[in-house]
Write a protein that holds these residues in place. Structure first.
Motif, PDB file in Angstrom:
ATOM      1  N   GLN A 170      68.509 -26.308   4.125  1.00 17.83           N
ATOM      2  CA  GLN A 170      68.614 -25.125   3.262  1.00 17.83           C
ATOM      3  C   GLN A 170      69.700 -24.162   3.735  1.00 17.83           C
ATOM      4  O   GLN A 170      69.919 -23.114   3.131  1.00 17.83           O
ATOM      5  N   GLY A 171      70.366 -24.504   4.832  1.00 14.89           N
ATOM      6  CA  GLY A 171      71.461 -23.672   5.320  1.00 14.89           C
ATOM      7  C   GLY A 171      71.090 -22.658   6.372  1.00 14.89           C
ATOM      8  O   GLY A 171      71.917 -21.818   6.761  1.00 14.89           O
ATOM      9  N   VAL A 172      69.861 -22.690   6.862  1.00 19.33           N
ATOM     10  CA  VAL A 172      69.448 -21.756   7.919  1.00 19.33           C
ATOM     11  C   VAL A 172      70.198 -22.111   9.203  1.00 19.33           C
ATOM     12  O   VAL A 172      70.296 -23.286   9.575  1.00 19.33           O
ATOM     13  N   VAL A 173      70.732 -21.108   9.857  1.00 18.55           N
ATOM     14  CA  VAL A 173      71.457 -21.312  11.111  1.00 18.55           C
ATOM     15  C   VAL A 173      70.554 -20.849  12.256  1.00 18.55           C
ATOM     16  O   VAL A 173      70.227 -19.665  12.351  1.00 18.55           O
ATOM     17  N   PRO A 174      70.160 -21.781  13.126  1.00 19.44           N
ATOM     18  CA  PRO A 174      69.280 -21.401  14.230  1.00 19.44           C
ATOM     19  C   PRO A 174      70.044 -20.637  15.301  1.00 19.44           C
ATOM     20  O   PRO A 174      71.234 -20.859  15.527  1.00 19.44           O
ATOM     21  N   GLY A 175      69.329 -19.760  15.961  1.00 20.89           N
ATOM     22  CA  GLY A 175      69.903 -19.028  17.079  1.00 20.89           C
ATOM     23  C   GLY A 175      69.572 -19.723  18.383  1.00 20.89           C
ATOM     24  O   GLY A 175      68.832 -20.710  18.421  1.00 20.89           O
ATOM     25  N   PHE A 176      70.108 -19.186  19.456  1.00 24.07           N
ATOM     26  CA  PHE A 176      69.839 -19.752  20.774  1.00 24.07           C
ATOM     27  C   PHE A 176      68.346 -19.730  21.085  1.00 24.07           C
ATOM     28  O   PHE A 176      67.817 -20.677  21.663  1.00 24.07           O
ATOM     29  N   ALA A 177      67.670 -18.667  20.699  1.00 23.35           N
ATOM     30  CA  ALA A 177      66.226 -18.563  20.966  1.00 23.35           C
ATOM     31  C   ALA A 177      65.454 -19.678  20.257  1.00 23.35           C
ATOM     32  O   ALA A 177      64.505 -20.232  20.811  1.00 23.35           O
ATOM     33  N   ASP A 178      65.879 -20.018  19.034  1.00 28.73           N
ATOM     34  CA  ASP A 178      65.226 -21.099  18.291  1.00 28.73           C
ATOM     35  C   ASP A 178      65.403 -22.438  19.003  1.00 28.73           C
ATOM     36  O   ASP A 178      64.458 -23.215  19.139  1.00 28.73           O
ATOM     37  N   LEU A 179      66.629 -22.691  19.455  1.00 27.24           N
ATOM     38  CA  LEU A 179      66.907 -23.930  20.193  1.00 27.24           C
ATOM     39  C   LEU A 179      66.093 -23.985  21.473  1.00 27.24           C
ATOM     40  O   LEU A 179      65.486 -25.010  21.801  1.00 27.24           O
ATOM     41  N   SER A 180      66.062 -22.889  22.184  1.00 21.64           N
ATOM     42  CA  SER A 180      65.340 -22.815  23.443  1.00 21.64           C
ATOM     43  C   SER A 180      63.840 -23.032  23.252  1.00 21.64           C
ATOM     44  O   SER A 180      63.204 -23.752  24.026  1.00 21.64           O
TER      45      SER A 180
END
Length: 85
Positions: free
Chosen positions: A50-60
């Motif tokens: 859907q085009g959401v861009v994850p942040g570093f916190a999401d990856l972590s």
């Protein structure tokens, strides 16, 4: 994020049968943890589509969840000790 998801899907044994998930040793419900992690991965794949861009916190956060679940799976004898998520 897609690379992380691919890495997790490759290293975590999602394809175990229900009998294999519930072995002799149980230090946390492997079956429920695998279902939970798979739903997290599916949710992130949908968000990315859907085009959401994850942040570093999401990856972590996702990497941390996968590591903790991998630890439980290793304790339960479902993953080799050298495998890391």
């Amino acid at each position: 994020m897609r690379q992380l998801i691919d890495q997790i899907r490759t290293q975590i044994p999602f394809d175990l049968s229900e009998e294999e998930r519930c072995g002799e040793s149980c230090h946390g419900c492997s079956g429920k943890l695998l279902i939970y992690l798979e739903s997290e991965l599916d949710e992130w794949e949908a968000k990315l589509d859907q085009g959401v861009v994850p942040g570093f916190a999401d990856l972590s956060r996702l990497a941390g969840k996968a590591r903790k679940i991998a630890t439980v799976l290793r304790r339960n004898g479902l993953m080799p000790e050298e495998a890391q998520a």
